[in-house]
Design an enzyme around this catalytic site. Structure first.
Site, short mmCIF file in Angstrom:
data_model
loop_
_atom_site.label_atom_id
_atom_site.label_comp_id
_atom_site.label_asym_id
_atom_site.label_seq_id
_atom_site.Cartn_x
_atom_site.Cartn_y
_atom_site.Cartn_z
N ALA A 244 0.78 -1.32 -0.02
CA ALA A 244 0.15 -0.04 0.00
C ALA A 244 0.82 1.39 0.12
O ALA A 244 2.23 1.02 0.06
CB ALA A 244 -0.98 0.05 1.15
N HIS A 245 0.07 2.34 0.06
CA HIS A 245 0.73 3.84 -0.25
C HIS A 245 1.69 4.00 0.94
O HIS A 245 1.38 3.81 2.09
CB HIS A 245 -0.11 4.88 -0.47
CG HIS A 245 -1.11 5.04 0.40
ND1 HIS A 245 -2.26 5.90 0.27
CD2 HIS A 245 -1.06 4.22 1.61
CE1 HIS A 245 -2.97 5.88 1.43
NE2 HIS A 245 -2.55 4.91 2.41
N ASN A 246 3.04 4.54 0.95
CA ASN A 246 3.93 5.00 1.64
C ASN A 246 4.55 4.12 2.34
O ASN A 246 5.18 4.30 3.37
CB ASN A 246 3.39 6.28 2.47
CG ASN A 246 2.87 7.31 1.68
OD1 ASN A 246 1.59 7.42 1.69
ND2 ASN A 246 3.73 8.13 1.20
#
Length: 346
Positions: A244-246
């Site tokens: 997922a993001h980051n």
């Protein structure tokens, strides 16, 4: 396996490349690799797991990669070294038909933006799209049907197999291998709720992949919401993995199939996540953590070691009884605490 156009090597040449001790005919030529059981007289086999020692006496291989202590049991020529599996990995690259194939250039059906910058010996396959501002390093291979989004960069020697999607603003290091169907830089799962519905949060970051990263088929690495999602050097990601993001993953970590990592979690260097592992969001795993298959991690892990959760498979009737007892654990713990307190008071 042996391919029609496979290169051939003498056992002496292989021994020199692998720094192995050859016992046998240095001039004997071989043209492929196979298992102990399936190898023929022009192929090399390997023995790295004693579970396959039973197949050694009957092998028809030209030679076998094995450790020195097993040398006397080998009925054919042998290449002795301390780590036969690592040697097998090196030989597999020598006999890989993709590695020796000459670049095919830019296919007439490919679409390459005028502002894209392509290095030497770049190959772009049929129906591939290279958007504006893209930079491809020397010896990059873009397979059929791939899309490389605007302002992305791919380092020298990297290969995208068919139908890989690289979204805009993604930076990929050198010698990366991306398998079919993976998506790098799609939007992260970001939405704000107003009590009645969801409102999309634009994902303004990117994705950075280091050198020597491999991503399996149909895996997804989402772009960051603000900063970048970062995958370190030498990271190996299996098929059908969701990052997922980051998220940040440290150098030389390995993720097996169907791992899922929620947003903003940090995984250290030299970590190994088994198949089906799930990591909750905003966690930290320090360097050197191993999580066994199908485990769910909901808290940060700050000491290296091996971690597990969940229960192994059992007959359904037994599992149902244990599930009932699991629900009773909190009550049992409270009763035990009262009994201990009562005992101390007496």
């Amino acid at each position: 396996m042996t391919y029609p156009d496979s290169p051939t090597f003498t056992l002496g040449e292989l021994a020199e490349r692998l720094d192995a001790h050859l016992v046998g005919d240095a001039g004997r030529r071989v043209s492929g690799l196979a298992t102990l059981r399936d190898a023929g007289p022009a192929q090399v086999a390997f023995l790295a797991n004693r579970a396959y020692l039973k197949d050694l006496p009957g092998t028809r291989a030209a030679a076998v990669l094995l450790s020195p202590e097993l040398g006397e049991e080998c009925p054919v020529d042998r290449l002795e070294l301390a780590n036969p599996y690592l040697a097998y990995a090196a030989l597999s690259r020598l006999f890989d038909p993709l590695a020796s194939r000459a670049p095919a250039g830019i296919h007439p059906s490919a679409v390459v933006a005028k502002s894209a910058r392509l290095g030497e010996r770049v190959e772009v396959g049929p129906q591939a799209v290279i958007e504006a501002g893209v930079t491809l390093g020397d010896d990059v291979v873009i397979g059929p049907g791939c899309v490389v989004g605007a302002d992305s960069g791919i380092g020298a020697g990297s290969r995208l197999h068919a139908n890989v999607t690289i979204c805009h603003g993604v930076m990929i290091g050198e010698r990366a291998i991306l398998h079919s169907g993976c998506v790098i830089g799609g939007d992260g799962f970001g939405f704000a709720h107003d009590g009645a519905g969801w409102h999309k949060i634009a994902q303004l970051g990117g994705v950075v992949l280091g050198d020597d990263v491999e991503v399996g088929s149909c895996s997804s690495i989402d772009r960051g919401a603000l900063g970048d999602t970062v995958i370190g050097n030498g990271v190996k990601i299996d098929s059908q993995v969701q990052i997922a993001h980051n998220v940040q993953i440290g150098d030389h970590s390995a993720l097996a199939g169907c791992v899922g990592i929620a947003g903003s979690t940090r995984v250290g260097k030299h970590c190994m996540l088994g198949g089906g592992v799930g990591l909750s969001g905003h966690l930290t795993l320090c360097d050197g953590v191993q999580v066994t298959g199908m485990s769910l991690v909901t808290n940060s892990i700050l000491e290296p070691g091996v971690y597990s959760s969940g229960t192994g498979a059992m007959k359904n009737a037994q599992w149902r009884k244990n599930a009932v007892r699991f629900k009773q654990l909190d009550d049992l713990a409270k009763r035990l605490a009262r009994l201990e307190k009562s005992g101390r008071g007496g």
